[in-house]
Enzyme design. Sequence first.
Site, PDB file in Angstrom:
ATOM      1  CD  GLU A   1      -2.191  -2.073   1.113  1.00  0.00           C
ATOM      2  OE1 GLU A   1      -1.141  -2.563   1.520  1.00  0.00           O
ATOM      3  OE2 GLU A   1      -3.154  -2.747   0.759  1.00  0.00           O
TER       4      GLU A   1
ATOM      5  CG  HIS B   1     -10.928  -6.585   7.527  1.00  0.00           C
ATOM      6  ND1 HIS B   1     -10.015  -7.173   8.342  1.00  0.00           N
ATOM      7  CD2 HIS B   1     -10.499  -6.803   6.271  1.00  0.00           C
ATOM      8  CE1 HIS B   1      -9.071  -7.742   7.612  1.00  0.00           C
ATOM      9  NE2 HIS B   1      -9.326  -7.530   6.356  1.00  0.00           N
TER      10      HIS B   1
END
Lengths: 481, 320
Positions: free
Chosen positions: B43, B112
């Site tokens: 990322e 999440h």
Amino acid sequence: MAATSFTAAKFLAPVAARSGGERAPPLPAGASSSSFARAMRRGGAHHPRLRTALAVSSDVLAGNKAQAAAANPAVTREEALELYEDMVLGRVFEDMCAQMYYRGKMFGFVHLYNGQEAVSTGFIKYLNQADCVVSTYRDHVHALSKGVPARSVMAELFGKATGCCRGQGGSMHMFSAPHNLLGGFAFIGEGIPVATGAAFAAKYRHEVLKQSGPDGLDVTVAFFGDGTCNNGQFFECLNMAQLWKLPIIFVVENNLWAIGMSHLRATSDPEIFKKGPAFGMPGVHVDGMDVLKVREVAKEAIDRARRGEGPTLVECETYRFRGHSLADPDELRKPGKDYFPVSFYFFASLVKFLVLTRLSGEMENGIKASLAKFVAMLKMASNIVLMKTDEKSHYAARDPITALKKYIIEENLATESELKSIEKKIEDVVEEAVEFADASPHPPRSQLLENVFADPKGFGIGPDGKYRCEDPKFTQGTAQV
Amino acid sequence: MSADPSVFLMGEEVGEYQGAYKISKGLLDKYGPDRVLDTPITEAGFTGIGVGAAYHGLRPIVEFMTFNFSMQAIDHIINSAAKSNYMSAGQISVPIVFRGPNGAAAGVGAQHSQCYAAWYAHVPGLKVLAPYSAEDARGLLKAAIRDPDPVVFLENELLYGESFPVSAEVLDSSFCLPIGKAKIERQGKDVTITAFSKMVGYALQAADILAKEGISAEVINLRSIRPLDRAAINASVRKTNRLVTVEEGFPQHGIGAEICMSVVEDSFAYLDAPVERIAGADVPMPYAANLERMAVPQVDDIVRAAKRACYRTVPMAATA
């Protein structure tokens, strides 16, 4: 030329090629231990499978200084003077920054580049205007080498409205769109992915948008330090740059210190250039205090990237003469921290010599050879002594500007007075830059809220205040955007 | 992507996998691997690469598999994207879009399920959008891609599966919505309910329930979290005099707090009741289904809050 010394010759074979010159032999898949050992001694790829990506050491690591002087490649007079002028500009400018800081004209964090000029000059002077440079907070000299006028940089450091970023960036955030200087980042490691992105854009423009420059791909050079090489983003970008064969050169300015953390204390394997082949790209080590050597490596790496052969990792062994920043007391690098008396090493080498020669029975035969061996050991010991007693004076003796000056005079490329006139000219330029910066106005109050966005109203609202999508020309694709 | 060749998409699984949530289905076949890039799991690296490409003249769309993973890249979103136009005094603009699902899904656990609207809306230099319906998604995404500044586009995983009716105008290829304007989804006169993303659906359901009890609720779909459409919110509150803010994220320092302050600053005299704030529970998201239901606002919570704002007697504690 001994096999261990680095030369300007092709150190990088194309990735697909299996045959190379003597300097870059491919190892057959079932490498025998002898050829593997030979490659190891030559500093070649560690793993038999990584046969084509080379890790190459320069003379400095091999301790082969005598041949280093002979290996300096030729430069023309114009090139030499250009390099000299650029390095002197960097040095004089940074010294002036220190003066201005202690007089209170500059403030905040200021990181000076004294001692590392060869790296900036060696790489950037070989780039075009369209090539990009991305740097860290130690970016004044990168900006100067890339062509940003000294007065713009000085005004920016003073925080004036005439600076290259109108005073909004400061010492650590030098940006210049016309010179393709994409910053100046305070976070170490932050510039590396940004540089990789600029290289990606260059490749994309060439391949997808079909806009090609006359020379080939536009190259991006990313400068960062030894401390950054332990950061995750560095490895992520080495992977992706090689994966997508991006035209980028990763230049490590290894000055052995990250603020007060010595590189050797922070890194499991301090030889950074070896991390390139781990990702499949060439890793090169070069003496960063010698601008001509840096320039040779730069030429090779930049030409390679332009041809589309992919990235290179270059580790430049260099040193910063001043502390990490002007606020750094620089206590950990004081001379004498690891002091050992010279006499101890002399005695130690003498004892070693006597013991070894007695053991090997060489005293009776080949006195000359053993004497040569003794001298070599003494040389090595003195190297260690010098490095341990005073790192700073060791590197001060290798000042890149003095070295280039000496080279220019010895090779009769210019006279001493010509060089002196260059120095005088640069001093005038920097003085003028300070005067300009002093005389420039501070940014107006209205500038505080400017430039947060390129389009403050957001794409959806047009300049007349109405919704863009209500403009009848909008759906035809001819609306003003 | 068809209008402008400098637009490209990069992210994990956007190409051959057709998108982690199938959002980029078919794009690889249509535009090829040069414009739809599958990235390694890096990322920080690929977000930085996107920002660098945007510095240098391209228009990337960076997809995060969920915005939770954007935390690994948040240095680039904020320091090298949001702040660059300012630091370079306008020389370097960053026309990049960061998009992906945001907020809670179903049973995916604490790491999440976080909502990042408040985090990104805090930063000057970013534009933050949160679509609800298909019309929002289409219009706002196009506006975001065409916008010359960094835009954080917060989608919602559970809304991917929902269908919405759209008008013909929305299907036009240039349909665009303005950034910074909220939408009044439902007109009302008794209480204003602001929401974004999935909570708009819940607010609309709550409004239906409230209507049966005689309370006419006005539902505002914020659409744009930064810049917040303060004008629309205040105009609505001046009409109804009562406000309920609904969000899915953690309550402290959240979107509702900002909306409340905006109303206090601009329309204090018009308020007839304290502003009610509905937010997720102040805990990391639990996994067990019944606990998860309690940790996220439900339609009942919104109804109760609206009634409180209208001074009907209701119990304060939530029931499972």
